[in-house]
Scaffold this motif. Sequence first.
Motif, PDB file in Angstrom:
ATOM      1  N   LEU A  12      49.630  38.909  33.174  1.00 19.21           N
ATOM      2  CA  LEU A  12      49.196  38.050  34.276  1.00 19.21           C
ATOM      3  C   LEU A  12      48.141  37.038  33.835  1.00 19.21           C
ATOM      4  CD1 LEU A  12      48.853  40.819  37.019  1.00 19.21           C
ATOM      5  CD2 LEU A  12      50.669  39.116  36.850  1.00 19.21           C
ATOM      6  N   THR A  13      47.301  37.420  32.878  1.00 19.33           N
ATOM      7  CA  THR A  13      46.184  36.555  32.497  1.00 19.33           C
ATOM      8  C   THR A  13      46.597  35.523  31.450  1.00 19.33           C
ATOM      9  OG1 THR A  13      45.491  38.027  30.731  1.00 19.33           O
ATOM     10  CG2 THR A  13      44.578  38.447  32.918  1.00 19.33           C
ATOM     11  N   HIS A  14      45.882  34.402  31.397  1.00 17.28           N
ATOM     12  CA  HIS A  14      46.196  33.357  30.417  1.00 17.28           C
ATOM     13  C   HIS A  14      46.029  33.862  28.993  1.00 17.28           C
ATOM     14  CE1 HIS A  14      45.376  29.950  33.553  1.00 17.28           C
ATOM     15  NE2 HIS A  14      46.482  30.626  33.770  1.00 17.28           N
ATOM     16  N   LYS A  15      44.906  34.552  28.742  1.00 20.28           N
ATOM     17  CA  LYS A  15      44.666  35.084  27.398  1.00 20.28           C
ATOM     18  C   LYS A  15      45.740  36.117  27.041  1.00 20.28           C
ATOM     19  CE  LYS A  15      40.383  36.135  26.491  1.00 20.28           C
ATOM     20  NZ  LYS A  15      39.120  36.935  26.446  1.00 20.28           N
ATOM     21  N   GLY A  16      46.095  36.934  28.006  1.00 23.88           N
ATOM     22  CA  GLY A  16      47.119  37.956  27.773  1.00 23.88           C
ATOM     23  C   GLY A  16      48.461  37.336  27.424  1.00 23.88           C
ATOM     24  N   PRO A  19      39.868  39.264  33.597  1.00 26.10           N
ATOM     25  CA  PRO A  19      38.624  38.471  33.650  1.00 26.10           C
ATOM     26  C   PRO A  19      37.501  39.267  34.306  1.00 26.10           C
ATOM     27  CG  PRO A  19      40.156  37.735  35.339  1.00 26.10           C
ATOM     28  CD  PRO A  19      40.897  38.738  34.511  1.00 26.10           C
ATOM     29  N   ARG A  20      36.273  38.876  33.988  1.00 26.12           N
ATOM     30  CA  ARG A  20      35.102  39.526  34.579  1.00 26.12           C
ATOM     31  C   ARG A  20      35.106  39.333  36.092  1.00 26.12           C
ATOM     32  NH1 ARG A  20      30.068  37.616  35.826  1.00 26.12           N
ATOM     33  NH2 ARG A  20      30.585  35.572  34.958  1.00 26.12           N
ATOM     34  N   GLY A  40      30.265  38.310  39.997  1.00 29.74           N
ATOM     35  CA  GLY A  40      29.073  39.047  40.392  1.00 29.74           C
ATOM     36  C   GLY A  40      28.728  40.199  39.486  1.00 29.74           C
ATOM     37  N   THR A  41      29.575  40.434  38.431  1.00 33.95           N
ATOM     38  CA  THR A  41      29.292  41.527  37.490  1.00 33.95           C
ATOM     39  C   THR A  41      29.050  40.947  36.102  1.00 33.95           C
ATOM     40  OG1 THR A  41      31.617  41.835  36.912  1.00 33.95           O
ATOM     41  CG2 THR A  41      30.755  43.089  38.803  1.00 33.95           C
ATOM     42  N   ARG A  42      28.516  41.790  35.186  1.00 33.79           N
ATOM     43  CA  ARG A  42      28.280  41.379  33.809  1.00 33.79           C
ATOM     44  C   ARG A  42      29.263  42.105  32.892  1.00 33.79           C
ATOM     45  NH1 ARG A  42      21.689  41.534  33.029  1.00 33.79           N
ATOM     46  NH2 ARG A  42      21.199  39.827  34.481  1.00 33.79           N
ATOM     47  N   SER A  43      29.679  41.396  31.835  1.00 35.66           N
ATOM     48  CA  SER A  43      30.564  42.045  30.871  1.00 35.66           C
ATOM     49  C   SER A  43      29.755  43.007  30.022  1.00 35.66           C
ATOM     50  CB  SER A  43      31.230  40.997  29.978  1.00 35.66           C
ATOM     51  OG  SER A  43      30.243  40.238  29.321  1.00 35.66           O
ATOM     52  N   LYS A  44      30.421  44.095  29.539  1.00 33.49           N
ATOM     53  CA  LYS A  44      29.752  45.085  28.702  1.00 33.49           C
ATOM     54  C   LYS A  44      29.513  44.508  27.326  1.00 33.49           C
ATOM     55  CE  LYS A  44      31.797  49.058  31.010  1.00 33.49           C
ATOM     56  NZ  LYS A  44      32.670  50.245  30.865  1.00 33.49           N
ATOM     57  N   LYS A  45      28.297  44.753  26.783  1.00 29.24           N
ATOM     58  CA  LYS A  45      27.983  44.266  25.431  1.00 29.24           C
ATOM     59  C   LYS A  45      28.398  45.292  24.394  1.00 29.24           C
ATOM     60  CE  LYS A  45      24.151  41.370  26.933  1.00 29.24           C
ATOM     61  NZ  LYS A  45      22.712  41.084  26.818  1.00 29.24           N
TER      62      LYS A  45
END
Length: 351
Positions: free
Chosen positions: A293-297, A342-343, A346-351
């Motif tokens: 579904l995603t562009h990167k995917g 995608p993120r 309102g949330t942050r991606s895990k580092k």
Amino acid sequence: MNSDVKTRLLVTASPHIYSSVTVSKLMWAVVIALLPALGGSIYFFGFKALLVIAISTAAAVLFDTLGQLMFKRKVTVEDGSAVITGLLLAFNLPPNVPLWLPIVGAAFATIVVKQFFGGLGHNFINPALGARAFLVASWPTYMTTTWLAPHNGTLSGLSSQALKLCTDAITTATPLNVLKHGSKLLLPGNEPNLLYQHLQSWETIKNLFFGNIGGCLGETSALLLLIGGIFLIATRVIDWRIPLSYLLTVAALVLILPGHKTALLNYILFHLFSGGLMLGAFYMATDYVTSPLTHKGRVIFGIGCGVLTSVIRLWGGYPEGVCYSILLMNVATPLIDRLTLPRVFGTRSKK
């Protein structure tokens, strides 16, 4: 809440974005895009091609309807999805197969691959390619030897001068078969590199591009498939990311990896125009249900298809790898979607 407000509000589950694009419109657009290749297959292989395509399409519509009735689902034959399955199945068959073969393939594609898993939108692999893999495994002789030479052409696409270098077996070999087993098809005393030069000559490339070669019904003309593919991208029915990343990956890998190269540009064009690569890249790898579904995917999906196709073509037991590469990537689609989500806002991606 009074009764007037109730009639003007509709409470439903998300998503709530409305679009006039329907499944039926998308499906029939793909059917329109396939018409140039359909016309080309009838021109090149004659009445037998028309018969195989008609039987495959009619059988797919019939079995899809029977499957929906059997599982007590709404009959949606008018949406065109069964027509596409039948057409794509026929496009993946050699032109001289027995007429019962597309009927068996259509039954497997629509009932086993599609309806057993919930019907339209729930199949985990492309139905037409699933049926092709089933037919190759069950009746390999019919699926790999019942080729026909095209109208005013040769099966291998080679000139009469090049055919003099080879045994009679060359008359039953497709271009990819000649590339893979060329040295075994030569008459004693002839140099294999000479045959590969003929195979990658501009004359053969031209035959591959326009379709004057042998192969499965719908994959012979790269030009006619490109016309339909460009129409689908221009009308945004399919996303350009999958076919572009698929074709570029194959072009890059055949350039880097070992092979029978006589001229680099010709060698790349030979791989791009031969076999089912154009058919797979534009019409089957882009299936909405079985691609990410995603562009990167979608880019990852296209690259994966390209890597697997190149590896199977260059080192695998089959001369062609498009079918199995797309099927394997179909299975990987849920994982690709999960890794490329995608993120959430309102949330942050895990580092």
